[in-house]
Motif scaffolding. Structure first.
Motif, mmCIF file in Angstrom:
data_model
loop_
_atom_site.group_PDB
_atom_site.id
_atom_site.type_symbol
_atom_site.label_atom_id
_atom_site.label_comp_id
_atom_site.label_asym_id
_atom_site.label_seq_id
_atom_site.Cartn_x
_atom_site.Cartn_y
_atom_site.Cartn_z
ATOM 1 N N TYR A 164 0.842 -1.206 0.000
ATOM 2 C CA TYR A 164 0.000 0.000 0.000
ATOM 3 C C TYR A 164 0.874 1.252 0.000
ATOM 4 O O TYR A 164 0.643 2.208 -0.759
ATOM 5 C CB TYR A 164 -0.936 0.009 1.222
ATOM 6 N N THR A 165 1.915 1.259 0.848
ATOM 7 C CA THR A 165 2.757 2.457 0.971
ATOM 8 C C THR A 165 3.452 2.761 -0.356
ATOM 9 O O THR A 165 3.503 3.917 -0.792
ATOM 10 C CB THR A 165 3.781 2.265 2.125
ATOM 11 N N VAL A 166 3.963 1.721 -1.017
ATOM 12 C CA VAL A 166 4.636 1.948 -2.309
ATOM 13 C C VAL A 166 3.616 2.411 -3.353
ATOM 14 O O VAL A 166 3.825 3.411 -4.056
ATOM 15 C CB VAL A 166 5.374 0.673 -2.784
ATOM 16 N N ASP A 167 2.483 1.702 -3.444
ATOM 17 C CA ASP A 167 1.478 2.067 -4.463
ATOM 18 C C ASP A 167 0.984 3.502 -4.238
ATOM 19 O O ASP A 167 0.884 4.299 -5.166
ATOM 20 C CB ASP A 167 0.268 1.122 -4.395
ATOM 21 N N ASN A 168 0.658 3.802 -2.995
ATOM 22 C CA ASN A 168 0.075 5.110 -2.686
ATOM 23 C C ASN A 168 1.096 6.239 -2.892
ATOM 24 O O ASN A 168 0.800 7.237 -3.548
ATOM 25 C CB ASN A 168 -0.422 5.113 -1.230
ATOM 26 N N ASN A 169 2.295 6.057 -2.348
ATOM 27 C CA ASN A 169 3.244 7.175 -2.362
ATOM 28 C C ASN A 169 3.870 7.370 -3.744
ATOM 29 O O ASN A 169 3.878 8.486 -4.276
ATOM 30 C CB ASN A 169 4.343 6.941 -1.318
#
Ligand code: NAD
Length: 404
Positions: A126-131
């Motif tokens: 999630y952190t990679v996709d979102n950021n």
């Protein structure tokens, strides 16, 4: 009333992506107070993560609609709010930029907790996709809209790795001699310490690429750990109060210590507490962003990088300072993070100082403000949420297994 920060002093149209968050809300109020026309863009994901983790801001933050209404009532100024996911609603983002034609876009809209980013495969992804997805979307949307908006991104000191340079960390770029003897000035090597920090390193490459390829004007602010809660603007009315995170995932180190001190519970220092970190007060976060907005790179300039820090301190020294002031004990617990036990950190912040920033340093007088806030809302605290809840790897999880 428009306060002239160094640089272009004309009021600007500003989109604040992530403007409902801990840094974004006080910055939005500060920019509005300075006479800028502010539109907050946020998908409220941070509030949803609170629900997922079973925690809440210690302070009773109000819904965005109430916050904007209160600001209007208290100051007569408008802040508009758009609920939009920067990483997922690309077409709406392009339309918004086309419609608003902002001079500047401040980009806070990322998942910002290193511990949360290390919790599970799901939160890592999630952190990679979102950021990274959000930053890439922003670059594409500015290009597609044809609006020459200046992007001001909140990065982190953590992109440098802590204390790996063996000297003062410069502002973004270093001089090197390449194989063959050619001298060059390149981005400081990236040395992330978590998935979250890795996303900020990847962001930096995206800024570099789109700046080179499409002449996007970008300022990347490598910020230290933010402390404090309220600013002169958020203190105007209780409905404007800023969020205060104290849980093991989102609570940042100094605020967590101040909170534990005010609650009379032991301070939890990870490992030896020998980690040296950079700090900045929340009021200076807002001031630095206005300085960056008022001093955009010129067309054709490379990505501008500032170190947005006031000072560096060792974690156990801060713990001892808070312990002395409050009389609570310091409790050394196993470190949930995979990191060096001790590190030095020396950081240049000359660029902001040259633009007129006189940074607030760790002044115990300012600790009182945080302590008062904590005491006022301590009935909202769930002490079970303070200890680490995310571990960097299996070894660290096993070492922390007995924490309770
Ligand atoms: P925060 O989580 O309180 O605020 C981030 C905001 O962005 C939240 O309101 C969230 O809902 C929103 N957001 C996240 N993803 C989004 C998306 N896809 N679309 C729209 N909105 C989205 O975090 P913060 O402490 O205010 O940090 C803001 C920025 O500053 C982050 O990028 C962080 O990396 C950086 N930073 C913070 C600190 C610190 O100590 N707080 C230190 C260094 C850098």
């Amino acid at each position: 009333l428009f306060a002239e920060a160094n640089g272009s002093a004309a009021p600007k149209k500003i989109l604040v992506l992530g403007g409902d968050g801990f840094c974004g809300w006080p910055t939005s109020l500060y920019l509005s107070d300075q006479g800028h026309d502010v539109v907050v863009v946020d998908n409220l994901s941070r509030r949803n993560i609170d629900l997922e983790l079973g925690c809440d801001s210690l302070t009773p933050i109000q819904p965005m609609e109430v916050r904007c209404q209160a600001w209007k009532e208290v100051t007569g100024k408008d802040i508009r709010f758009v609920n939009l996911d920067v990483a997922k609603e690309y077409d709406l983002l392009v339309q918004l930029i086309e419609k608003e034609k902002p001079d500047s876009i401040v980009h806070f809209a990322e998942q910002r907790a290193a511990p949360y980013s290390m919790k599970t495969s799901k939160t890592k992804r999630y952190t990679v996709d979102n950021n990274v997805g959000g930053s890439n979307n922003l670059c594409c949307a500015v290009i597609d809209s044809g609006v020459d908006a200046h992007i001001v991104h909140l990065g982190t000191m953590g992109v440098y790795g802590y204390g790996t340079s063996g000297g003062e960390i410069p502002e973004g770029y270093i001089d090197v001699i390449l194989p063959g003897g050619r001298e060059s000035n390149i981005l400081h090597p990236a040395y992330p310490g978590s998935v979250y920090h890795a996303t900020k390193c990847l962001d930096a490459l995206l800024w570099q690429f789109y700046n080179k390829n499409d002449q996007l004007r970008v300022t990347d602010l490598h910020q230290g750990i933010v402390w404090g809660t309220n600013t002169p603007q958020t203190a105007l009315d209780e409905r404007l109060i800023n969020r205060f995170d104290y849980d093991g995932d989102y609570g940042t180190v100094l605020n967590r210590f101040l909170m534990q001190g005010a609650m009379g519970v032991p301070l939890t220092v990870y490992g030896t507490g020998g980690q040296t970190r950079a700090f900045i007060h929340i009021s200076d976060t807002a001031r630095c962003i206005e300085l960056a907005i008022n001093n955009p790179p010129k067309p054709g300039d490379r990505v501008e990088i500032f170190n947005q820090v006031a000072e560096t301190r060792r974690v156990r020294d801060i713990a001892n300072l808070v312990a002395k002031l409050t009389g609570v004990e310091v409790n050394y617990i196993p470190n949930p993070r995979q990191e060096a036990d001790e590190n030095e950190l020396d950081v240049s912040n000359k660029k902001f100082c040259n633009l007129g920033l006189d940074p607030i340093t760790l002044d115990t007088g300012l600790f009182d403000e945080v302590t008062e806030v904590v005491k006022k809302y301590k009935s909202r605290c769930n002490p079970q949420k303070i200890l680490p809840a995310s571990f960097w790897n299996k070894k660290r999880a096993e070492a922390c297994a007995d924490l309770d």
